[in-house]
Design a protein around this motif. Sequence first.
Motif, PDB file in Angstrom:
ATOM      1  N   THR A  84       1.008  -0.947   0.006  1.00  0.00           N
ATOM      2  CA  THR A  84       0.215  -0.094   0.036  1.00  0.00           C
ATOM      3  C   THR A  84       0.908   1.186   0.183  1.00  0.00           C
ATOM      4  OG1 THR A  84      -0.115   0.384   2.209  1.00  0.00           O
ATOM      5  CG2 THR A  84      -1.662  -1.254   1.474  1.00  0.00           C
ATOM      6  N   THR A  85       0.229   2.286  -0.164  1.00  0.00           N
ATOM      7  CA  THR A  85       0.777   3.759  -0.069  1.00  0.00           C
ATOM      8  C   THR A  85       1.253   4.240   1.211  1.00  0.00           C
ATOM      9  OG1 THR A  85      -1.154   4.984   0.012  1.00  0.00           O
ATOM     10  CG2 THR A  85      -0.158   4.418  -2.265  1.00  0.00           C
ATOM     11  N   GLU A  86       0.827   3.500   2.234  1.00  0.00           N
ATOM     12  CA  GLU A  86       1.029   3.919   3.694  1.00  0.00           C
ATOM     13  C   GLU A  86       2.817   3.996   3.921  1.00  0.00           C
ATOM     14  OE1 GLU A  86       0.276   2.481   8.209  1.00  0.00           O
ATOM     15  OE2 GLU A  86      -0.618   1.531   6.590  1.00  0.00           O
ATOM     16  N   ASP A  87       3.023   5.202   4.437  1.00  0.00           N
ATOM     17  CA  ASP A  87       4.557   5.661   4.636  1.00  0.00           C
ATOM     18  C   ASP A  87       5.606   5.474   3.334  1.00  0.00           C
ATOM     19  OD1 ASP A  87       3.790   6.400   7.026  1.00  0.00           O
ATOM     20  OD2 ASP A  87       3.845   4.562   7.832  1.00  0.00           O
ATOM     21  N   LEU A  88       4.639   5.518   2.308  1.00  0.00           N
ATOM     22  CA  LEU A  88       5.835   5.047   1.058  1.00  0.00           C
ATOM     23  C   LEU A  88       6.179   6.484   0.517  1.00  0.00           C
ATOM     24  CD1 LEU A  88       6.271   3.159  -1.185  1.00  0.00           C
ATOM     25  CD2 LEU A  88       4.251   3.740  -2.491  1.00  0.00           C
ATOM     26  N   ASP A  89       7.390   6.502  -0.180  1.00  0.00           N
ATOM     27  CA  ASP A  89       8.104   7.423  -0.870  1.00  0.00           C
ATOM     28  C   ASP A  89       8.058   7.031  -2.344  1.00  0.00           C
ATOM     29  OD1 ASP A  89       8.393   9.055   1.430  1.00  0.00           O
ATOM     30  OD2 ASP A  89      10.480   8.173   1.658  1.00  0.00           O
ATOM     31  N   TRP A  90       7.984   8.072  -3.335  1.00  0.00           N
ATOM     32  CA  TRP A  90       8.163   7.630  -4.662  1.00  0.00           C
ATOM     33  C   TRP A  90       8.424   8.925  -5.619  1.00  0.00           C
ATOM     34  CZ3 TRP A  90       3.568   7.965  -2.175  1.00  0.00           C
ATOM     35  CH2 TRP A  90       2.454   9.045  -2.777  1.00  0.00           C
ATOM     36  N   ASP A  91       9.124   8.919  -6.694  1.00  0.00           N
ATOM     37  CA  ASP A  91       9.222   9.796  -7.597  1.00  0.00           C
ATOM     38  C   ASP A  91       8.516   9.813  -8.871  1.00  0.00           C
ATOM     39  OD1 ASP A  91      11.131  10.756  -5.760  1.00  0.00           O
ATOM     40  OD2 ASP A  91      12.670   9.247  -6.637  1.00  0.00           O
ATOM     41  N   ALA A  92       8.248  11.107  -9.496  1.00  0.00           N
ATOM     42  CA  ALA A  92       7.530  11.129 -10.705  1.00  0.00           C
ATOM     43  C   ALA A  92       8.095  12.172 -11.343  1.00  0.00           C
ATOM     44  CB  ALA A  92       5.960  10.933 -10.540  1.00  0.00           C
ATOM     45  N   THR A  93       7.854  12.224 -12.904  1.00  0.00           N
ATOM     46  CA  THR A  93       7.981  13.441 -13.748  1.00  0.00           C
ATOM     47  C   THR A  93       6.745  13.570 -14.417  1.00  0.00           C
ATOM     48  OG1 THR A  93      10.489  12.701 -14.033  1.00  0.00           O
ATOM     49  CG2 THR A  93       9.474  14.157 -15.386  1.00  0.00           C
ATOM     50  N   GLY A  94       6.085  14.631 -14.147  1.00  0.00           N
ATOM     51  CA  GLY A  94       4.841  14.965 -14.801  1.00  0.00           C
ATOM     52  C   GLY A  94       5.102  15.749 -16.080  1.00  0.00           C
ATOM     53  N   LEU A  95       4.184  15.723 -16.921  1.00  0.00           N
ATOM     54  CA  LEU A  95       4.207  16.423 -18.347  1.00  0.00           C
ATOM     55  C   LEU A  95       3.184  17.542 -18.000  1.00  0.00           C
ATOM     56  CD1 LEU A  95       4.380  13.653 -20.969  1.00  0.00           C
ATOM     57  CD2 LEU A  95       6.414  15.269 -20.027  1.00  0.00           C
ATOM     58  N   ASP A  96       3.441  18.895 -18.437  1.00  0.00           N
ATOM     59  CA  ASP A  96       2.400  19.894 -18.718  1.00  0.00           C
ATOM     60  C   ASP A  96       2.338  19.999 -20.364  1.00  0.00           C
ATOM     61  OD1 ASP A  96       0.692  22.022 -18.176  1.00  0.00           O
ATOM     62  OD2 ASP A  96       2.610  23.471 -17.504  1.00  0.00           O
ATOM     63  N   LEU A  97       1.116  19.757 -20.798  1.00  0.00           N
ATOM     64  CA  LEU A  97       0.950  19.800 -21.880  1.00  0.00           C
ATOM     65  C   LEU A  97       0.063  21.235 -22.221  1.00  0.00           C
ATOM     66  CD1 LEU A  97      -0.212  16.247 -22.930  1.00  0.00           C
ATOM     67  CD2 LEU A  97       1.867  17.007 -23.174  1.00  0.00           C
ATOM     68  N   ASP A  98       0.542  21.953 -23.124  1.00  0.00           N
ATOM     69  CA  ASP A  98      -0.074  23.164 -23.317  1.00  0.00           C
ATOM     70  C   ASP A  98      -0.982  23.218 -24.534  1.00  0.00           C
ATOM     71  OD1 ASP A  98      -0.824  25.893 -23.676  1.00  0.00           O
ATOM     72  OD2 ASP A  98       1.068  26.674 -24.130  1.00  0.00           O
ATOM     73  N   PHE A  99      -2.170  23.004 -24.404  1.00  0.00           N
ATOM     74  CA  PHE A  99      -3.126  23.038 -25.685  1.00  0.00           C
ATOM     75  C   PHE A  99      -3.585  24.216 -26.223  1.00  0.00           C
ATOM     76  CE2 PHE A  99      -4.054  18.699 -23.111  1.00  0.00           C
ATOM     77  CZ  PHE A  99      -3.210  18.063 -24.159  1.00  0.00           C
ATOM     78  N   GLY A 100      -3.287  25.148 -25.540  1.00  0.00           N
ATOM     79  CA  GLY A 100      -3.766  26.605 -25.945  1.00  0.00           C
ATOM     80  C   GLY A 100      -5.112  26.960 -25.528  1.00  0.00           C
ATOM     81  N   THR A 101      -5.922  27.978 -26.304  1.00  0.00           N
ATOM     82  CA  THR A 101      -7.206  28.291 -25.967  1.00  0.00           C
ATOM     83  C   THR A 101      -7.910  28.376 -27.285  1.00  0.00           C
ATOM     84  OG1 THR A 101      -6.763  30.629 -26.068  1.00  0.00           O
ATOM     85  CG2 THR A 101      -6.660  29.424 -23.865  1.00  0.00           C
ATOM     86  N   ASP A 102      -7.242  27.793 -28.325  1.00  0.00           N
ATOM     87  CA  ASP A 102      -7.887  28.098 -29.849  1.00  0.00           C
ATOM     88  C   ASP A 102      -8.460  26.562 -30.262  1.00  0.00           C
ATOM     89  OD1 ASP A 102      -5.838  26.609 -30.058  1.00  0.00           O
ATOM     90  OD2 ASP A 102      -4.714  28.098 -31.772  1.00  0.00           O
ATOM     91  N   GLY A 103      -8.343  25.678 -29.675  1.00  0.00           N
ATOM     92  CA  GLY A 103      -9.010  24.376 -29.496  1.00  0.00           C
ATOM     93  C   GLY A 103      -8.535  23.766 -31.101  1.00  0.00           C
TER      94      GLY A 103
END
Length: 793
Positions: free
Chosen positions: A384-403
Amino acid sequence: MRGRPAFAPALLVAMLAAGTTWAALLAWRGFLVDSFSYLAPLAVTAVMIGAAGAVLRWLGSPAVLTLSVQLLVATAMVSSELGGSPIPLGPAAREIGRSIDQAMHSASTYAAPIASDVPSVSPLLFLGGVVFVVIVDFLACTLHRVPVAGLALLAIYSVPAGLVKTGPSWVAFLLAAIGFLALLHLDSRDHLLKWGRPLGPESNSPWAEGNPVSDAIRVGAGRIGAVATACALVIPPFIPVLDINLLAIGPGNGDDNIQIRNPRTDLRRDLEQSEEVTLVRFHTNDPHPGYLRIAALNRFTGDEWSTGDRGVADEDTATGALPDPPGVDLDVPRSSYSYTFEATHAFDSTWLPTPFPASSVDADGDWRYDPDTFDFLAVPDDLTTEDLDWDATGLDLDFGTDGRFFKDAGLDEVADEFLEVPGGLPAIVRSQAVAVTTGASDDYEAALLLQDWFRERGGFKYSLKKAPDGIGGNAFEAFLNADAPGGRVGYCEQFASAMAVMARMVGIPARVAIGFLAPDDLGNGDFEYTSDDLHAWPELYFHGTGWVGFEPTPARISGTPPDYTSVPVDIDNPTEPTSDPTSSGPSRTLSEQPTATVTTTLPDEQVADESSSGADSGIDWVGIVVRVGIGLLVLAIAALALFWPRVARGRARGRRLSGSPEDIWDELRASALDLALPWPAGRSPQQIGMTLVSHLGDRSDDDRPERPRTGPDADPEATMALERIISALELARYARPGSSVPPPGLADDALTCIASLEAGVTPSVATRARWLPRSVWQRPVRAVASDDDLVDA
């Protein structure tokens, strides 16, 4: 040697059997979230059934009668719990049938553990538990076949194996094993004591060291029972060829495809709790971290969202780089941010929270991801996640506002499951979906219109206290209908569920995500998520963007939605959706009208379980009191029926003992009939006395053996008392009228004879004579003096 049967030992064994069965039934807790819903009434029912059996066995009733009364008590308790009445007739019978039908539907539809806001499977668990309580009590207590009852206990424990990911509880096995060994011990002692008085040192104590009974019990019950229990735990893992695993210990069937639990959090309960609890802390270089996803829910059954069945491969582990998210155009600008997470002791989850999408995840333990959703789940049951440490790299995708990146999904671009809508939903869901999206030129604009309707134009309000119960079925109508009492009031889970279903109805692939909304900024790149941040939101699929989140929950709670969802839509004739659920609404202006796939048809009257979850749930003390009262009433009626023969017999005895010698002689005849002793018909008092004296027993022997010693020497005092009664009877019958006077103390002599006759039979016969006297139903007929009587006189 054993004394007269006492009620306390009989009740102790019955309650031990009931408690052992109830402990074994704890293994079924993994089938549903709210295990109290079946364990609480089952505990009350087990006590009632065990108490009824103990009373009947103490009274010496036949096994068939004992079982019949227990089945009657069980039926009354089941009918009271499921039908609202102890008599399963009429409306109660129909309600019982409806409850069982709904429970069977939920059992075949939802994955364990089944949530509390859908028709519960607790009626099935309660009914099955009652059956096992009766079986174990009958085998262990009535028939004294404790080893056979152990098979029933093992059957209880083996039911969750293979059906629940966590398997049956080891706590349930431990408690049931202790209870089973105790039953085996008591049963062995009872059988051994029937052989006679123990010999050797301290013969009066069967527990003394060196006593044969003590040694035999220790060897027979203790060692054999312990070895059998150990074998039940150790042997199954080493017999894989049988493909069985009764105790859920062993290699199993491999981990390429696993059955997973429904991770849907009961948000209403967690959000309403009085104390805010920190669940996840993390450090990141992302200046504006937002959503952290725990899991995506793909399958909607009409009452509940669930993860469905997932397959994970051995190579899809949380040990580094991940594949690119599916469906995302390569031209979409992206940025990477690193995260270092730490779960607190309060966060115990078999699903690993990660940013979505992510380019890498690294966590200790065997965490696997589903390539269709990028959810990370624990493969070992104890991870389980109880007292667990973990690393991640997240992606921030820029879709803009023009669709420009949002294109309609291709025909086979996603699985059909993401477009499936079950039948039986209120008509208002489809009519509102079509009406809201009228004028949209593509799926992207339709999604924007849906979000804007929930957040702005639809007049929805956020409230935990006033929100309707549930997320599907009739809860949709209560949530979407502005004209209904409390309409258009809900919380995040209902907003997410409603938008996802309505998106599917207009042809947009959709699912629901569970996770955290926005963290608290602690400074220096440190953030934390608490229980107040738990949230649900819909994810919709578009070609070019893949799966992206939308935010239908009003701004007061969710804040500013993602930039790509804040684009205004220009439509020529905006239409406010109708509140009339029977209206189909205008058609959506698209080149091709999408059609949702219907996979499961539910009856229109099928509604979600009305039991509220979270803060609205609790211990139903009124229901428990009512059930206990009904059980006590049933027991009172049974006790009245059982005590009446003894009371009637006592009144008849008192009346005869205060009468003439003939009346006292009738009482001796009735006592012999109750004790199943011979009473020669047509014989003189002297001849009958010779028969009775051979059945007199020793009244002074407190530890009476199973087969007591009888005869005139066993109780000389009772022999003399019988002679005095016979002499008084002969005087009353044959002396000149008016010349005979009954001697004093004749009633005491009769009581002495009766006690001696009871001492000459087995304890079970004596008990049966006291509680089920034959003379109450089969009255003895007074004999008429014959010529033989005159000769004997």
